[in-house]
Design an enzyme around this catalytic site. Sequence first.
Site, short mmCIF file in Angstrom:
data_model
loop_
_atom_site.label_atom_id
_atom_site.label_comp_id
_atom_site.label_asym_id
_atom_site.label_seq_id
_atom_site.Cartn_x
_atom_site.Cartn_y
_atom_site.Cartn_z
N TRP A 1 0.91 -1.15 0.09
CA TRP A 1 -0.02 0.04 -0.21
C TRP A 1 0.93 1.33 -0.06
CZ3 TRP A 1 -2.93 0.67 5.13
CH2 TRP A 1 -2.05 0.19 6.23
N HIS B 1 -7.08 19.34 -7.45
CA HIS B 1 -7.48 19.64 -9.04
C HIS B 1 -6.13 18.96 -9.74
CE1 HIS B 1 -11.10 22.17 -8.25
NE2 HIS B 1 -10.67 22.13 -7.00
N HIS C 1 -9.98 15.36 -13.07
CA HIS C 1 -10.59 15.76 -11.96
C HIS C 1 -11.79 16.47 -12.07
CE1 HIS C 1 -8.44 19.49 -12.66
NE2 HIS C 1 -9.32 20.17 -12.06
N ASP D 1 -14.24 19.73 -10.68
CA ASP D 1 -14.41 20.87 -9.98
C ASP D 1 -15.97 20.95 -9.26
OD1 ASP D 1 -12.07 21.43 -11.24
OD2 ASP D 1 -12.86 22.91 -12.52
N HIS E 1 -15.58 25.61 -5.62
CA HIS E 1 -14.05 25.73 -6.09
C HIS E 1 -13.87 27.30 -6.58
CE1 HIS E 1 -10.36 25.23 -8.23
NE2 HIS E 1 -10.73 25.37 -9.63
MN MN Z 1 -10.09 22.07 -11.48
#
Ligand code: MN
Length: 259
Positions: free
Chosen positions: A62, A70, A74, A76, A80
């Site tokens: 692990w 971001h 990704h 938003d 944000h």
């Molecule tokens: Mn972003």
Amino acid sequence: MSDVLARLVAELEAGTIRVVDLTQPLGPDTVVIDLPPMFAPSNGVTIEQISRYDEAGPGWYWNNLSFGEHTGTHFDAPRHWITGREEEAGTTDTIPVRRFVGPACVIDIEAQVEVDADFLLTPEQLELWEETHGRVPGDAWVLLRTGWSRRSGKEAFLNVGEDGPHSPGFHPDTSYMLAHDRGVLGVGVETVGTDAGQAGAFEPPFPNHAVMHGAGKFGLASLCNLDQLPATGAVVIAAPLKIVDGSGSPLRVIALAPA
Ligand code: MN
């Protein structure tokens, strides 16, 4: 009772519905947006091994992860942006999960971007797309297919010149139209962010962020494989990590598409 889910499973099994991965790999090579030096930067990806079948953990592997919200492919969230700061259910942990799933409208501007890296999708061009494919429905993901995801390496992907980055995006009026007239869930792009490279100099600055998040809409950045989707008819599932008070998060974006 609906038989749609049983049919979905059968069609996935038969391969008549495909699962398309719209996600870039997330790792130390992931390119992070460069902001002007007066603003604080976001960290890139660090993967630190805890153990890998060794004395630190003989039976298990692990890692500890570190990255900005971001980073890479990704999501938003509305909060944000300052325009979305008052948005109820505007963070990754409060958005109703229903809103992570919606039909995809894929707008192909690859040819235009090939000759103009700063190309912006105008309302007229969106309407032209709608003449062929139908009106963008409410609660849809609108995905801008630019071919940008084929650019590898920081230099080509960020495409920064002396006057700042050059990459395609939405004309401010198009963002307004999508958020307010079409009522989309949000927009997705292949570039590092949902605004065009030069958008810091637009009025308002970064208008896609300002308009979308001010209207409670979402963004998806650094998508890929949009060329594997039809213009309409696919369903996108984009569920960010449930980070407490999160402004966004890396995520796995998948689409269900007809074969
Ligand atoms: Mn972003």
